[in-house]
Design a protein around this motif. Structure first.
Motif, mmCIF file in Angstrom:
data_model
loop_
_atom_site.group_PDB
_atom_site.id
_atom_site.type_symbol
_atom_site.label_atom_id
_atom_site.label_comp_id
_atom_site.label_asym_id
_atom_site.label_seq_id
_atom_site.Cartn_x
_atom_site.Cartn_y
_atom_site.Cartn_z
ATOM 1 N N ALA A 132 -15.068 -8.942 4.186
ATOM 2 C CA ALA A 132 -14.461 -10.043 5.051
ATOM 3 C C ALA A 132 -15.071 -11.479 3.868
ATOM 4 O O ALA A 132 -14.347 -12.122 3.606
ATOM 5 C CB ALA A 132 -15.485 -10.505 6.267
ATOM 6 N N ALA A 133 -16.210 -11.150 3.448
ATOM 7 C CA ALA A 133 -16.575 -11.992 2.396
ATOM 8 C C ALA A 133 -15.711 -11.980 1.136
ATOM 9 O O ALA A 133 -15.452 -13.240 0.506
ATOM 10 C CB ALA A 133 -18.116 -11.724 2.080
ATOM 11 N N VAL A 134 -15.283 -10.876 0.664
ATOM 12 C CA VAL A 134 -14.696 -11.028 -0.680
ATOM 13 C C VAL A 134 -13.235 -11.283 -0.265
ATOM 14 O O VAL A 134 -12.671 -12.163 -1.183
ATOM 15 C CB VAL A 134 -14.408 -9.097 -0.996
ATOM 16 N N GLY A 135 -12.491 -11.050 0.770
ATOM 17 C CA GLY A 135 -11.264 -11.442 1.244
ATOM 18 C C GLY A 135 -11.231 -13.170 1.320
ATOM 19 O O GLY A 135 -10.229 -13.864 0.596
ATOM 20 N N LEU A 136 -12.147 -13.631 1.852
ATOM 21 C CA LEU A 136 -12.015 -15.007 2.157
ATOM 22 C C LEU A 136 -12.510 -15.942 0.738
ATOM 23 O O LEU A 136 -12.002 -17.016 0.692
ATOM 24 C CB LEU A 136 -13.002 -15.624 3.390
ATOM 25 N N THR A 137 -13.322 -15.172 0.088
ATOM 26 C CA THR A 137 -13.543 -16.004 -1.143
ATOM 27 C C THR A 137 -12.441 -16.053 -2.083
ATOM 28 O O THR A 137 -12.096 -16.934 -2.786
ATOM 29 C CB THR A 137 -14.732 -15.310 -1.915
ATOM 30 N N TRP A 138 -11.710 -14.704 -2.181
ATOM 31 C CA TRP A 138 -10.538 -14.694 -3.151
ATOM 32 C C TRP A 138 -9.493 -15.649 -2.541
ATOM 33 O O TRP A 138 -8.749 -16.140 -3.117
ATOM 34 C CB TRP A 138 -10.102 -13.450 -3.428
ATOM 35 N N ARG A 139 -9.238 -15.806 -1.390
ATOM 36 C CA ARG A 139 -8.387 -16.458 -0.690
ATOM 37 C C ARG A 139 -8.481 -18.113 -1.193
ATOM 38 O O ARG A 139 -7.443 -18.834 -1.167
ATOM 39 C CB ARG A 139 -8.232 -16.388 0.880
ATOM 40 N N TYR A 140 -9.605 -18.531 -1.124
ATOM 41 C CA TYR A 140 -10.260 -19.861 -1.650
ATOM 42 C C TYR A 140 -9.764 -19.806 -3.075
ATOM 43 O O TYR A 140 -9.182 -20.893 -3.429
ATOM 44 C CB TYR A 140 -11.570 -20.012 -1.311
ATOM 45 N N LEU A 141 -10.122 -18.950 -3.953
ATOM 46 C CA LEU A 141 -9.688 -18.992 -5.235
ATOM 47 C C LEU A 141 -8.418 -19.280 -5.759
ATOM 48 O O LEU A 141 -7.894 -19.770 -6.690
ATOM 49 C CB LEU A 141 -10.191 -17.816 -5.976
ATOM 50 N N TYR A 142 -7.423 -18.321 -4.844
ATOM 51 C CA TYR A 142 -6.013 -18.399 -4.885
ATOM 52 C C TYR A 142 -5.289 -19.627 -4.414
ATOM 53 O O TYR A 142 -4.298 -19.494 -4.487
ATOM 54 C CB TYR A 142 -5.481 -17.077 -4.157
ATOM 55 N N ASN A 143 -6.235 -20.428 -3.705
ATOM 56 C CA ASN A 143 -5.559 -21.513 -3.062
ATOM 57 C C ASN A 143 -4.507 -22.168 -3.853
ATOM 58 O O ASN A 143 -5.043 -22.587 -4.952
ATOM 59 C CB ASN A 143 -6.445 -22.473 -2.496
ATOM 60 N N GLY A 144 -3.099 -22.552 -3.709
ATOM 61 C CA GLY A 144 -2.520 -23.267 -4.581
ATOM 62 C C GLY A 144 -2.747 -24.644 -4.621
ATOM 63 O O GLY A 144 -2.186 -25.128 -5.814
ATOM 64 N N ASP A 145 -3.313 -25.272 -3.744
ATOM 65 C CA ASP A 145 -3.731 -26.814 -4.168
ATOM 66 C C ASP A 145 -4.985 -27.203 -4.640
ATOM 67 O O ASP A 145 -5.015 -27.908 -5.514
ATOM 68 C CB ASP A 145 -3.468 -27.360 -2.572
ATOM 69 N N ILE A 149 -8.495 -20.961 -9.680
ATOM 70 C CA ILE A 149 -7.805 -20.149 -10.439
ATOM 71 C C ILE A 149 -6.644 -21.359 -11.120
ATOM 72 O O ILE A 149 -6.450 -21.464 -12.129
ATOM 73 C CB ILE A 149 -6.914 -18.907 -9.835
ATOM 74 N N ASN A 150 -5.994 -21.954 -9.998
ATOM 75 C CA ASN A 150 -5.202 -22.812 -10.389
ATOM 76 C C ASN A 150 -5.493 -24.104 -11.081
ATOM 77 O O ASN A 150 -4.957 -24.994 -11.821
ATOM 78 C CB ASN A 150 -4.267 -23.542 -9.142
ATOM 79 N N TYR A 151 -6.914 -24.552 -10.656
ATOM 80 C CA TYR A 151 -7.545 -25.528 -11.449
ATOM 81 C C TYR A 151 -7.519 -25.281 -13.065
ATOM 82 O O TYR A 151 -7.581 -26.128 -13.899
ATOM 83 C CB TYR A 151 -8.786 -26.070 -10.837
ATOM 84 N N LEU A 152 -8.297 -24.117 -13.201
ATOM 85 C CA LEU A 152 -8.402 -23.861 -14.576
ATOM 86 C C LEU A 152 -7.161 -23.530 -15.190
ATOM 87 O O LEU A 152 -6.910 -23.935 -16.527
ATOM 88 C CB LEU A 152 -8.978 -22.217 -14.598
ATOM 89 N N ASP A 159 1.123 -24.721 -14.680
ATOM 90 C CA ASP A 159 1.092 -24.984 -13.122
ATOM 91 C C ASP A 159 1.346 -23.816 -12.466
ATOM 92 O O ASP A 159 2.321 -22.868 -12.434
ATOM 93 C CB ASP A 159 2.646 -25.635 -13.001
ATOM 94 N N GLY A 160 0.029 -23.383 -11.909
ATOM 95 C CA GLY A 160 -0.140 -22.074 -10.958
ATOM 96 C C GLY A 160 0.585 -22.073 -9.724
ATOM 97 O O GLY A 160 0.827 -22.934 -9.154
ATOM 98 N N PRO A 161 1.055 -20.751 -9.318
ATOM 99 C CA PRO A 161 1.947 -20.761 -8.009
ATOM 100 C C PRO A 161 0.987 -20.698 -6.806
ATOM 101 O O PRO A 161 -0.189 -20.565 -7.032
ATOM 102 C CB PRO A 161 2.659 -19.170 -8.391
ATOM 103 N N TYR A 162 1.606 -20.624 -5.749
ATOM 104 C CA TYR A 162 0.796 -20.332 -4.505
ATOM 105 C C TYR A 162 0.673 -18.993 -4.389
ATOM 106 O O TYR A 162 1.669 -18.557 -3.622
ATOM 107 C CB TYR A 162 1.684 -21.139 -3.167
#
Length: 309
Positions: A132-145, A149-152, A159-162
């Motif tokens: 659960a911690a892994v999935g939620l952490t990576w969901r935040y890292l993948y957030n398109g807004d 990841i998109n910030y970097l 321009d990173g995708p969603y």
């Protein structure tokens, strides 16, 4: 005629004595708890699932025998076929992590490497982290807004995708997390395999003028094939049963769900959301059959590519 002592010895060998029977009873008594646990928690649920797969559940409980109707409906269900395609694609993508694990294990096996214990701990941390911690952490890292990841990527002018909202990227984003999660565990297995290779093979190869790269392909990889076979089988079985990452990273109302729904997720939807337990049991039986067939194929191919000392 045999002497009396020889006849007694032959009789003792042919017919177990009281002490031998007592040993058998002790042996069966010691394995009884494990056998009972296997029967109750593994074999009986399998039997129940097989039975339920031939039935249809009523709105207020009870089952009606429908024969093979559930299975016939599965193979004509577009959602099921899509889930099967997504599961197989995810499994193939996750298998990419196996050669990566070999490389990591080889790097961690370098003699005299400083901070070796720290590196091993860092690589193994994802294995002991709650899914659960892994999935939620990576969901935040993948957030398109506002994801990292998109910030970097934005800092580099990209321009990173969603990632987890776009049907084209969702399954690949989940597969990256699957590779990352299994990398440490597989690397530890390969590290144990590397440390079991006799050093004199490398010494003899070095005397013959073989460099490190040649030694890796000519000695390390062939002698690692038993470990590689085990890791591939375990990785594939785990990949076919993926559920938690999809459940935690993909929004149920997102269009990306259609492109990342797996067989186990489809089983969850049918069994616990739609309350169609017979149909869900049929999905579980199909998944079990798929795992058995793919594992049997791997064992069949084992003799062709696994070389033992």
């Amino acid at each position: 005629m045999l002497p009396t002592e020889e006849r007694a010895a032959a009789s003792a060998v042919a017919r177990p004595g009281r002490r031998s029977r007592r040993d058998w009873l002790w042996g069966y008594g010691l394995i009884a708890p494990m056998a009972l646990g296997l029967a109750v928690f593994y074999l009986w649920p399998i039997v129940q699932t097989l039975y339920l797969s031939f039935t249809e559940s009523g709105m207020f409980g009870g089952q009606t025998w429908v024969g093979l109707d559930n299975f016939a409906g599965l193979f004509g269900d577009e959602e099921m076929l899509g889930a099967l395609r997504n599961t197989l694609l995810y499994s193939v993508l996750v298998l990419i992590g196996v050669p990566l694990s070999i490389v990591v294990a080889a790097l961690l096996n370098v003699p005299g490497l400083r901070g070796l214990g720290v590196y091993r701990t860092l690589y193994f941390l994802p294995v002991v982290t709650m899914p659960a911690a892994v999935g939620l952490t990576w969901r935040y890292l993948y957030n398109g807004d506002f994801g990292l990841i998109n910030y970097l990527l934005g800092q580099a002018g990209i321009d990173g995708p969603y990632w987890v909202s776009d049907p084209e990227f969702a399954i690949y984003a989940v597969a990256v997390v699957g590779i990352w999660s299994s990398l440490g565990y597989n690397a530890v297995l390969f590290l144990a395999g590397l440390q079991g290779i006799p050093k004199h093979y490398y010494e003899a190869a070095a005397i013959d003028g073989a460099g490190r790269l040649r030694q890796f392909f000519r000695i390390t990889l062939p002698l690692l094939t038993p470990t590689t076979f085990f890791v591939v089988v375990i990785t594939l079985i785990n990949a076919l049963q993926v559920f938690d990452l999809v459940y935690l990273m993909i929004d149920t109302k997102s269009p990306a769900l259609a492109g990342s729904r797996t067989i186990v997720y489809f089983f969850y939807e049918q069994g616990f959301v739609q309350n169609s337990r017979g149909y869900a049991a049929a999905i579980a039986v199909v998944l079990l059959a798929l795992i058995l067939v793919l594992t049997a194929i791997q064992f069949r191919l084992q003799k062709r590519w696994v070389h033992y000392e």
